[in-house]
Scaffold this motif. Structure first.
Motif, mmCIF file in Angstrom:
data_model
loop_
_atom_site.group_PDB
_atom_site.id
_atom_site.type_symbol
_atom_site.label_atom_id
_atom_site.label_comp_id
_atom_site.label_asym_id
_atom_site.label_seq_id
_atom_site.Cartn_x
_atom_site.Cartn_y
_atom_site.Cartn_z
ATOM 1 N N LYS A 116 0.866 -1.188 0.000
ATOM 2 C CA LYS A 116 0.000 0.000 0.000
ATOM 3 C C LYS A 116 0.902 1.237 0.000
ATOM 4 O O LYS A 116 0.986 1.981 0.972
ATOM 5 N N ARG A 117 1.585 1.408 -1.115
ATOM 6 C CA ARG A 117 2.548 2.492 -1.198
ATOM 7 C C ARG A 117 1.879 3.858 -1.159
ATOM 8 O O ARG A 117 2.427 4.817 -0.625
ATOM 9 N N GLY A 118 0.689 3.958 -1.749
ATOM 10 C CA GLY A 118 -0.049 5.219 -1.711
ATOM 11 C C GLY A 118 -0.408 5.586 -0.283
ATOM 12 O O GLY A 118 -0.253 6.733 0.125
ATOM 13 N N LEU A 132 7.634 8.933 -8.359
ATOM 14 C CA LEU A 132 8.198 8.134 -9.448
ATOM 15 C C LEU A 132 8.043 6.668 -9.081
ATOM 16 O O LEU A 132 8.554 6.235 -8.039
ATOM 17 N N ASP A 133 7.343 5.936 -9.910
ATOM 18 C CA ASP A 133 7.144 4.506 -9.624
ATOM 19 C C ASP A 133 6.800 3.796 -10.937
ATOM 20 O O ASP A 133 6.192 4.397 -11.826
ATOM 21 N N ASP A 134 7.181 2.533 -11.026
ATOM 22 C CA ASP A 134 6.827 1.760 -12.227
ATOM 23 C C ASP A 134 5.562 0.939 -12.018
ATOM 24 O O ASP A 134 5.147 0.229 -12.937
ATOM 25 N N CYS A 135 4.967 1.046 -10.824
ATOM 26 C CA CYS A 135 3.740 0.276 -10.542
ATOM 27 C C CYS A 135 2.643 1.195 -10.015
ATOM 28 O O CYS A 135 2.917 2.230 -9.417
#
Ligand SMILES: [Mg+2]
Length: 162
Positions: free
Chosen positions: A94-96, A115-118
């Motif tokens: 749950k990075r958000g 910045l994230d690729d997912c």
């Protein structure tokens, strides 16, 4: 409470931003390493923007500061004058949620990009979604949202310069 930030923060994922699956660099422990050219793009973009604090949202934040791979990351960033100012905390990808909590604890942060690729749970947070740049390596960044925030548009313009 931690230290005060600059008004602008970059929430940084590492894998998929500063490397891609084709990266040949390896960490001391044999994991996918970090490409200097991509760190350079990040550093030049931040410099052009007028500076930013870097907050690590990547899974690399779970490493101990003394871990040789963490030290590798720190040294790779340091070559281009970048330092890590802090890191988020999250569970179960749950990075958000981790970034949202961080922003709540640091009301001095006025502008930021992610910045994230997912995609993770970012779309559950409209303000985060508008500031998310999806990457396949930083040089291939694109807006997540149809209506990105202004600072995100400026940041992407600068990425493309380098
Ligand atoms: Mg990643």
């Amino acid at each position: 409470m931690g230290k005060k930030h600059k008004n602008f923060v970059v929430f940084l994922d590492v894998d998929g931003v500063l490397n891609t699956r084709t990266t040949v660099q390896q960490t001391p422990k044999g994991y996918q390493g970090i490409d200097d050219a991509r760190v350079e793009v990040l550093a030049k973009t931040i410099s052009k923007f007028g500076g930013a604090d870097i907050v690590l949202s990547s899974d690399w934040k779970e490493l101990e500061p003394t871990d040789e791979d963490y030290r590798y990351l720190v040294s790779k960033l340091a070559r281009y004058g970048l330092i890590i100012s802090g890191h988020t905390q999250d569970r179960m990808y749950k990075r958000g949620a981790g970034i949202a909590a961080y922003l709540e604890e640091h009301p001095e942060i006025k502008e930021y990009v992610i910045l994230d690729d997912c995609r993770f749970d970012f779309q559950s947070y409209p303000k985060l979604w508008e500031r998310l740049l999806l990457t396949e390596g930083i040089e291939h960044a694109r807006f997540a949202a149809g209506t990105p925030a202004v600072e995100t548009m400026v940041f992407l313009d600068y990425v493309k310069l380098f």
